[in-house]
Scaffold this motif. Structure first.
Motif, PDB file in Angstrom:
ATOM      1  N   UNK A  25       8.832   0.440   2.642  1.00  0.00           N
ATOM      2  CA  UNK A  25       9.792   0.804   3.699  1.00  0.00           C
ATOM      3  C   UNK A  25       9.729  -0.181   4.863  1.00  0.00           C
ATOM      4  N   UNK A  26       8.504  -0.487   5.331  1.00  0.00           N
ATOM      5  CA  UNK A  26       8.380  -1.333   6.529  1.00  0.00           C
ATOM      6  C   UNK A  26       7.537  -2.588   6.313  1.00  0.00           C
ATOM      7  N   UNK A  27       7.014  -2.773   5.109  1.00  0.00           N
ATOM      8  CA  UNK A  27       6.273  -3.978   4.713  1.00  0.00           C
ATOM      9  C   UNK A  27       4.927  -4.156   5.416  1.00  0.00           C
ATOM     10  N   UNK A  28       4.409  -3.104   6.063  1.00  0.00           N
ATOM     11  CA  UNK A  28       3.104  -3.232   6.722  1.00  0.00           C
ATOM     12  C   UNK A  28       1.979  -2.934   5.729  1.00  0.00           C
ATOM     13  N   UNK A  29       0.752  -3.241   6.168  1.00  0.00           N
ATOM     14  CA  UNK A  29      -0.423  -3.047   5.316  1.00  0.00           C
ATOM     15  C   UNK A  29      -0.629  -1.571   4.989  1.00  0.00           C
ATOM     16  N   UNK A  30      -1.344  -1.334   3.904  1.00  0.00           N
ATOM     17  CA  UNK A  30      -1.583   0.039   3.461  1.00  0.00           C
ATOM     18  C   UNK A  30      -3.074   0.295   3.318  1.00  0.00           C
ATOM     19  N   UNK A  31      -3.414   1.573   3.311  1.00  0.00           N
ATOM     20  CA  UNK A  31      -4.773   1.992   3.011  1.00  0.00           C
ATOM     21  C   UNK A  31      -4.710   3.250   2.160  1.00  0.00           C
ATOM     22  N   UNK A  32      -5.806   3.523   1.462  1.00  0.00           N
ATOM     23  CA  UNK A  32      -5.880   4.742   0.652  1.00  0.00           C
ATOM     24  C   UNK A  32      -6.638   5.799   1.431  1.00  0.00           C
ATOM     25  N   UNK A  33      -5.991   6.904   1.659  1.00  0.00           N
ATOM     26  CA  UNK A  33      -6.650   8.031   2.325  1.00  0.00           C
ATOM     27  C   UNK A  33      -7.473   8.815   1.309  1.00  0.00           C
ATOM     28  N   UNK A  34      -8.502   9.500   1.789  1.00  0.00           N
ATOM     29  CA  UNK A  34      -9.425  10.200   0.900  1.00  0.00           C
ATOM     30  C   UNK A  34      -8.746  11.225   0.009  1.00  0.00           C
ATOM     31  N   UNK A  35      -7.697  11.832   0.517  1.00  0.00           N
ATOM     32  CA  UNK A  35      -7.022  12.858  -0.285  1.00  0.00           C
ATOM     33  C   UNK A  35      -6.142  12.274  -1.384  1.00  0.00           C
ATOM     34  N   UNK A  36      -6.096  10.944  -1.494  1.00  0.00           N
ATOM     35  CA  UNK A  36      -5.362  10.325  -2.581  1.00  0.00           C
ATOM     36  C   UNK A  36      -3.939   9.981  -2.235  1.00  0.00           C
ATOM     37  N   UNK A  37      -3.740   9.343  -1.093  1.00  0.00           N
ATOM     38  CA  UNK A  37      -2.417   8.874  -0.691  1.00  0.00           C
ATOM     39  C   UNK A  37      -2.526   7.428  -0.231  1.00  0.00           C
ATOM     40  N   UNK A  38      -1.466   6.651  -0.476  1.00  0.00           N
ATOM     41  CA  UNK A  38      -1.352   5.324   0.109  1.00  0.00           C
ATOM     42  C   UNK A  38      -0.522   5.467   1.371  1.00  0.00           C
ATOM     43  N   UNK A  39      -1.101   5.045   2.496  1.00  0.00           N
ATOM     44  CA  UNK A  39      -0.471   5.241   3.799  1.00  0.00           C
ATOM     45  C   UNK A  39      -0.441   3.899   4.532  1.00  0.00           C
ATOM     46  N   UNK A  40       0.725   3.578   5.132  1.00  0.00           N
ATOM     47  CA  UNK A  40       0.843   2.314   5.861  1.00  0.00           C
ATOM     48  C   UNK A  40       0.548   2.535   7.341  1.00  0.00           C
ATOM     49  N   UNK A  41       0.547   1.453   8.102  1.00  0.00           N
ATOM     50  CA  UNK A  41       0.226   1.546   9.528  1.00  0.00           C
ATOM     51  C   UNK A  41       1.295   2.309  10.305  1.00  0.00           C
ATOM     52  N   UNK A  42       2.507   2.408   9.741  1.00  0.00           N
ATOM     53  CA  UNK A  42       3.568   3.202  10.382  1.00  0.00           C
ATOM     54  C   UNK A  42       3.587   4.641   9.863  1.00  0.00           C
ATOM     55  N   UNK A  43       2.570   4.978   9.040  1.00  0.00           N
ATOM     56  CA  UNK A  43       2.366   6.348   8.534  1.00  0.00           C
ATOM     57  C   UNK A  43       3.349   6.770   7.441  1.00  0.00           C
ATOM     58  N   UNK A  44       3.987   5.822   6.798  1.00  0.00           N
ATOM     59  CA  UNK A  44       4.725   6.166   5.580  1.00  0.00           C
ATOM     60  C   UNK A  44       3.696   6.433   4.484  1.00  0.00           C
ATOM     61  N   UNK A  45       3.876   7.516   3.747  1.00  0.00           N
ATOM     62  CA  UNK A  45       2.836   7.973   2.822  1.00  0.00           C
ATOM     63  C   UNK A  45       3.385   8.166   1.411  1.00  0.00           C
ATOM     64  N   UNK A  46       2.559   7.769   0.404  1.00  0.00           N
ATOM     65  CA  UNK A  46       2.930   7.898  -1.003  1.00  0.00           C
ATOM     66  C   UNK A  46       1.736   8.484  -1.750  1.00  0.00           C
ATOM     67  N   UNK A  47       1.928   9.643  -2.348  1.00  0.00           N
ATOM     68  CA  UNK A  47       0.831  10.342  -3.000  1.00  0.00           C
ATOM     69  C   UNK A  47       0.518   9.768  -4.381  1.00  0.00           C
ATOM     70  N   UNK A  48      -0.769   9.693  -4.701  1.00  0.00           N
ATOM     71  CA  UNK A  48      -1.198   9.366  -6.055  1.00  0.00           C
ATOM     72  C   UNK A  48      -1.073  10.639  -6.888  1.00  0.00           C
ATOM     73  N   UNK A  49      -0.369  10.554  -8.007  1.00  0.00           N
ATOM     74  CA  UNK A  49      -0.141  11.722  -8.861  1.00  0.00           C
ATOM     75  C   UNK A  49      -1.417  12.089  -9.628  1.00  0.00           C
ATOM     76  N   UNK A  50      -1.449  13.279 -10.159  1.00  0.00           N
ATOM     77  CA  UNK A  50      -2.647  13.739 -10.872  1.00  0.00           C
ATOM     78  C   UNK A  50      -2.935  12.888 -12.110  1.00  0.00           C
ATOM     79  N   UNK A  51      -1.902  12.209 -12.630  1.00  0.00           N
ATOM     80  CA  UNK A  51      -2.104  11.334 -13.799  1.00  0.00           C
ATOM     81  C   UNK A  51      -2.677   9.973 -13.406  1.00  0.00           C
ATOM     82  N   UNK A  52      -2.732   9.663 -12.095  1.00  0.00           N
ATOM     83  CA  UNK A  52      -3.361   8.433 -11.641  1.00  0.00           C
ATOM     84  C   UNK A  52      -2.427   7.313 -11.251  1.00  0.00           C
TER      85      UNK A  52
END
Length: 277
Positions: A25-52
């Motif tokens: 969405x905004x091309x900024x860096x991402x990190x993996x949150x402990x609950x299993x989401x990829x989140x960027x510095x602008x807080x756009x979030x994408x969940x890792x599905x149960x299948x991985x």
């Protein structure tokens, strides 16, 4: 401690290779949150599905490809029909440490190619969720993303090798993602590809013959340095694989119920295009 769940294992693999990702969405860096989401510095979030896998689509999309098609494709690829192709590709990208397969489908080609490379990470992206679901279910050593190359979830100059096997291309995005000195490997059908099937389904019609000249010309125009190798061979085809072959190729989708298809062998005839910027 027990084995990690597929979701946790997938998230851990993404975390180890987080430098490859950028927010679609905004091309900024991402990190993996402990609950299993990829989140960027602008807080756009994408969940890792149960299948991985992770779904990083930014818009709704429908695919005409079904779960059955991807399972059929997996069965055909695992039968060994494309082994020579995969060996050739692995040889051409030897030394690559980051490999992206665009339009990866159910991931069989990528997974099999990666077994031939040392110390490399493979990443597959496809717009078809059913394909990525199948990939994540069967091949947990790679990173799988549902995504669109027009809004891809990867950082600039992230991949040493980008694969595009019998799939539509986005050369502008490929160039953005390629590391200096990296290469694009595109595989396109040549005139004899699956000719036994073409002859039976399209007999005496213009579709009985095929040319990739336009696709090859566009590839040549897109890259400064291009090499082309033709790979042609014929393999025996087990009778039980005929339905899977018909399911996985658009040619088979147009088969009428009264058309009998009898195959004992199948021809693989492909151009392997390698491009460098």
């Amino acid at each position: 401690m027990g084995a990690l769940s597929k979701r946790a294992a997938g998230a851990a693999l993404m975390n180890e290779n987080i430098m490859l990702f950028a927010c679609p969405i905004c091309a900024t860096q991402m990190q993996v949150r402990e609950q299993g989401s990829l989140v960027c510095t602008a807080n756009h979030s994408f969940d890792v599905a149960k299948q991985g896998y992770v779904n990083m689509m930014t818009h709704a999309a429908t695919s005409k490809y079904s779960k059955e098609l991807f399972e059929s494709r997996k069965a055909i690829i695992e039968s060994g029909i494309y082994d020579l192709l995969e060996e050739k590709i692995a040889d051409k990208i030897a030394g690559a440490k980051t490999v992206l397969d665009t339009g990866c489908g159910e991931g069989s080609h990528l997974a099999r190619i990666m077994t031939q490379l040392d110390g490399a990470i493979g990443v597959g992206i496809d717009i078809a969720k059913e394909g990525i679901l199948t990939a994540a279910r069967h091949y947990s050593e790679q990173i799988w993303c549902v995504g669109d190359l027009a809004k891809s979830p990867y950082a600039e100059t992230s991949f040493d090798a980008i694969l595009n096997i019998l799939s539509p291309a986005n050369y502008g995005e490929f160039k953005r993602l390629l590391t200096p000195g990296g290469c694009i490997v595109k595989v396109v059908p040549q005139s004899g590809y699956l000719q036994e099937l073409r002859a039976q389904l399209y007999a005496d019609s213009e579709k009985e013959t095929y040319s990739n000249a336009q696709t090859v010309e566009r590839f040549k125009e897109s890259f400064a340095e291009v090499s082309i190798d033709r790979l042609t061979y014929t393999m025996p085809l087990a009778i039980e694989l005929i339905p899977a072959l018909l399911e996985m190729t658009p040619m088979g989708w147009h088969k009428t119920e009264d058309t009998e298809v009898a195959l004992t062998e199948i021809t693989i005839d492909l151009d392997i295009l390698v491009g460098k910027i």
